[in-house]
Scaffold this motif. Structure first.
Motif, PDB file in Angstrom:
ATOM      1  N   SER A  14      11.643 107.156  45.020  1.00 58.13           N
ATOM      2  CA  SER A  14      11.147 106.935  46.383  1.00 58.13           C
ATOM      3  C   SER A  14       9.634 106.832  46.402  1.00 58.13           C
ATOM      4  N   TRP A  15       9.141 106.218  47.449  1.00 61.10           N
ATOM      5  CA  TRP A  15       7.717 106.236  47.763  1.00 61.10           C
ATOM      6  C   TRP A  15       7.548 105.960  49.248  1.00 61.10           C
ATOM      7  N   GLU A  16       6.445 106.325  49.784  1.00 65.42           N
ATOM      8  CA  GLU A  16       6.180 106.178  51.209  1.00 65.42           C
ATOM      9  C   GLU A  16       6.187 104.697  51.601  1.00 65.42           C
ATOM     10  N   TYR A  17       6.830 104.411  52.680  1.00 68.39           N
ATOM     11  CA  TYR A  17       6.977 103.040  53.180  1.00 68.39           C
ATOM     12  C   TYR A  17       7.683 102.151  52.155  1.00 68.39           C
ATOM     13  N   GLY A  18       8.528 102.783  51.310  1.00 70.55           N
ATOM     14  CA  GLY A  18       9.209 102.033  50.261  1.00 70.55           C
ATOM     15  C   GLY A  18      10.255 101.059  50.765  1.00 70.55           C
ATOM     16  N   SER A  19      10.708 101.216  51.976  1.00 69.97           N
ATOM     17  CA  SER A  19      11.692 100.286  52.538  1.00 69.97           C
ATOM     18  C   SER A  19      11.078  99.335  53.552  1.00 69.97           C
ATOM     19  N   SER A  20       9.750  99.417  53.664  1.00 71.21           N
ATOM     20  CA  SER A  20       9.102  98.542  54.654  1.00 71.21           C
ATOM     21  C   SER A  20       7.841  97.916  54.065  1.00 71.21           C
ATOM     22  N   ALA A  21       6.680  98.346  54.558  1.00 68.89           N
ATOM     23  CA  ALA A  21       5.421  97.682  54.207  1.00 68.89           C
ATOM     24  C   ALA A  21       5.057  97.793  52.732  1.00 68.89           C
ATOM     25  N   ALA A  22       5.551  98.839  52.050  1.00 73.43           N
ATOM     26  CA  ALA A  22       5.170  99.049  50.645  1.00 73.43           C
ATOM     27  C   ALA A  22       6.331  98.821  49.686  1.00 73.43           C
ATOM     28  N   LYS A  23       7.357  98.105  50.115  1.00 70.96           N
ATOM     29  CA  LYS A  23       8.561  97.984  49.291  1.00 70.96           C
ATOM     30  C   LYS A  23       8.323  97.221  47.986  1.00 70.96           C
ATOM     31  N   ASP A  24       7.293  96.378  47.934  1.00 66.61           N
ATOM     32  CA  ASP A  24       7.020  95.585  46.727  1.00 66.61           C
ATOM     33  C   ASP A  24       5.857  96.140  45.899  1.00 66.61           C
ATOM     34  N   PHE A  25       5.460  97.367  46.180  1.00 59.81           N
ATOM     35  CA  PHE A  25       4.307  97.952  45.478  1.00 59.81           C
ATOM     36  C   PHE A  25       4.600  98.219  44.005  1.00 59.81           C
ATOM     37  N   PHE A  26       5.854  98.453  43.625  1.00 58.17           N
ATOM     38  CA  PHE A  26       6.180  98.848  42.263  1.00 58.17           C
ATOM     39  C   PHE A  26       7.281  97.935  41.712  1.00 58.17           C
ATOM     40  N   PRO A  27       6.880  96.828  41.084  1.00 54.42           N
ATOM     41  CA  PRO A  27       7.864  95.876  40.546  1.00 54.42           C
ATOM     42  C   PRO A  27       8.804  96.555  39.549  1.00 54.42           C
ATOM     43  N   GLY A  28      10.091  96.224  39.642  1.00 50.90           N
ATOM     44  CA  GLY A  28      11.089  96.808  38.760  1.00 50.90           C
ATOM     45  C   GLY A  28      11.690  98.084  39.298  1.00 50.90           C
ATOM     46  N   TRP A  29      11.182  98.557  40.427  1.00 50.16           N
ATOM     47  CA  TRP A  29      11.696  99.763  41.074  1.00 50.16           C
ATOM     48  C   TRP A  29      12.108  99.424  42.504  1.00 50.16           C
ATOM     49  N   THR A  30      13.124 100.106  42.981  1.00 52.36           N
ATOM     50  CA  THR A  30      13.545  99.982  44.376  1.00 52.36           C
ATOM     51  C   THR A  30      13.633 101.372  44.986  1.00 52.36           C
ATOM     52  N   SER A  31      12.852 101.580  46.027  1.00 53.81           N
ATOM     53  CA  SER A  31      12.851 102.893  46.672  1.00 53.81           C
ATOM     54  C   SER A  31      14.242 103.225  47.208  1.00 53.81           C
ATOM     55  N   GLY A  32      14.698 104.425  46.889  1.00 53.00           N
ATOM     56  CA  GLY A  32      15.992 104.881  47.339  1.00 53.00           C
ATOM     57  C   GLY A  32      17.135 104.474  46.434  1.00 53.00           C
ATOM     58  N   LYS A  33      16.846 103.798  45.321  1.00 53.98           N
ATOM     59  CA  LYS A  33      17.908 103.324  44.431  1.00 53.98           C
ATOM     60  C   LYS A  33      17.694 103.881  43.031  1.00 53.98           C
ATOM     61  N   SER A  34      18.730 104.469  42.454  1.00 54.00           N
ATOM     62  CA  SER A  34      18.633 105.007  41.089  1.00 54.00           C
ATOM     63  C   SER A  34      18.486 103.867  40.086  1.00 54.00           C
ATOM     64  N   THR A  35      17.938 104.182  38.922  1.00 56.98           N
ATOM     65  CA  THR A  35      17.731 103.164  37.902  1.00 56.98           C
ATOM     66  C   THR A  35      17.655 103.818  36.531  1.00 56.98           C
ATOM     67  N   ILE A  36      17.887 103.020  35.515  1.00 55.22           N
ATOM     68  CA  ILE A  36      17.768 103.492  34.132  1.00 55.22           C
ATOM     69  C   ILE A  36      16.591 102.757  33.486  1.00 55.22           C
ATOM     70  N   LYS A  37      15.697 103.505  32.886  1.00 50.79           N
ATOM     71  CA  LYS A  37      14.554 102.924  32.187  1.00 50.79           C
ATOM     72  C   LYS A  37      14.655 103.275  30.707  1.00 50.79           C
TER      73      LYS A  37
END
Length: 368
Positions: free
Chosen positions: A317-340
């Motif tokens: 997660s990150w602040e405003y991850g589903s709105s204004a800042a959703k594209d701040f971290f390429p390869g990550w989706t706020s609120g969604k689990s992932t394997i790195k």
């Protein structure tokens, strides 16, 4: 003051000459081994002015006469005397003059001979006199020894937690991996100072009192909590390595030993690996208006096998991850689990280099 001293010296020498005139052959010393200059220094700590010094100088002439000079920050006195030697005792009788007491008075003092040293018996008992004046004592007469040469070197803590290497003005402490004391998990460089008069050292900003010091043993008490650490002298072979090239299990221990995580330059990326197999990750992003800097936060579990680090991030997660800042971290989706998945290019107690599946390299160092 100079006038007073000149008067004292003149009168003392006059009385001294009168003493010599009245001496017969029976008054000559029984031993010539003490003839010559003897001196010693005594120091004490003044809470306001720091370390202060007093000196005692004694001269025995071959004709059975002698002079004593005492110098302190608050007094100066001179004694003219004749002396006799019987066994290991030197008995001196004469007259004394001082800037604090201008009246010349009769005076007696004796010295005990012990090897190549003289120990005053009646007055000035805090001094030890030698030919070269090399002995310094405290106000109680205990010899003060500069043990810098003995203190410098490699010291192994008895509980196996650290190795301390003491130099001239610097020291390095290695925190050891408990399962493998040949490897350190952290290395800290300190400025170093040693006060041999007050018997303490300072590592960085930490004061430690020296409870005991020999050529093979060192005991220190930490000033702020009175905790005691005991060390034995080590060798060059006891200085641990950074763990480069160790087995997988040991690599995991090194990975988890960095208490405050592994960080990149400017703390843009931070990984924390915990002893329970958990991992957390923080990444610094850009700014969003008045909200300031946006940080990605991810948590989950990890595994390390054959230089492959796999992180299962369940909470992202990150602040405003589903709105204004959703594209701040390429390869990550706020609120969604992932394997790195990362390839471990390097892992030592000093450096962690990871390369992700996109070829991006993380150059990390432990955060202490």
């Amino acid at each position: 003051m100079n006038k007073s001293l000149n008067s004292i010296l003149s009168l003392t020498f006059l009385l001294f000459n009168l003493l010599l005139c009245s001496c017969g052959d029976d008054d000559q010393p029984e031993s010539s081994s003490i003839v010559g200059e003897w001196s010693g220094t005594s120091s004490y700590n003044n809470p306001v002015g720091g370390t202060k010094f007093r000196t005692l100088n004694v001269n025995f002439s071959s004709d059975g006469s002698g002079m004593l000079e005492y110098i302190s920050p608050v007094d100066y006195r001179v004694v003219a005397f004749t002396y006799k030697v019987k066994g290991d005792l030197i008995s001196c009788d004469g007259y004394v003059g001082s800037i604090t007491n201008p009246d010349v008075e009769s005076y007696s003092i004796s010295f005990r001979i012990k090897g190549d040293r003289l120990y005053p018996q009646d007055h000035y008992t805090s001094f030890i006199l030698t030919r070269d004046g090399s002995v310094e004592t405290d106000s109680s007469g205990n010899e003060i020894v500069d043990s810098s040469d003995m203190l410098e070197g490699i010291w192994k803590r008895d509980d196996g937690a650290t190795v301390l290497v003491i130099g001239d003005h610097e020291a390095t402490e290695y925190e050891l991996l408990q399962t493998n004391p040949k490897i350190y998990t952290s290395k800290t460089d300190y400025s170093f100072s040693y006060d041999y008069r007050e018997a303490y050292i300072v590592l960085g900003t930490t004061k430690l009192d020296i409870l005991s010091l020999t050529s093979t043993y060192l005991s220190l008490k930490r000033d702020f909590d009175n905790k005691i650490f005991n060390f034995t002298k080590g060798t060059q072979a006891d200085i641990p390595s950074n763990g480069d090239g160790v087995d997988n299990k040991t690599q995991i221990e090194i990975l988890e030993k960095s208490t405050f995580g592994w960080v990149s330059a400017a703390s843009k990326y931070r990984f924390n690996f915990y002893g329970n197999g958990n991992v957390s990750y923080i990444e610094k992003g850009g700014s969003l208006g008045s909200s300031g800097t946006i940080y990605l936060s991810a948590g989950g579990t990890y595994s390390l096998r054959d230089k492959t680090l796999t992180c299962y991030f369940e909470d992202v997660s990150w602040e405003y991850g589903s709105s204004a800042a959703k594209d701040f971290f390429p390869g990550w989706t706020s609120g969604k689990s992932t394997i790195k998945v990362y390839t471990v290019e390097k892992l030592t107690s000093e450096s962690l280099v990871l390369v992700d599946s996109d070829g991006f390299t993380y150059n990390l160092t432990p955060s202490y």
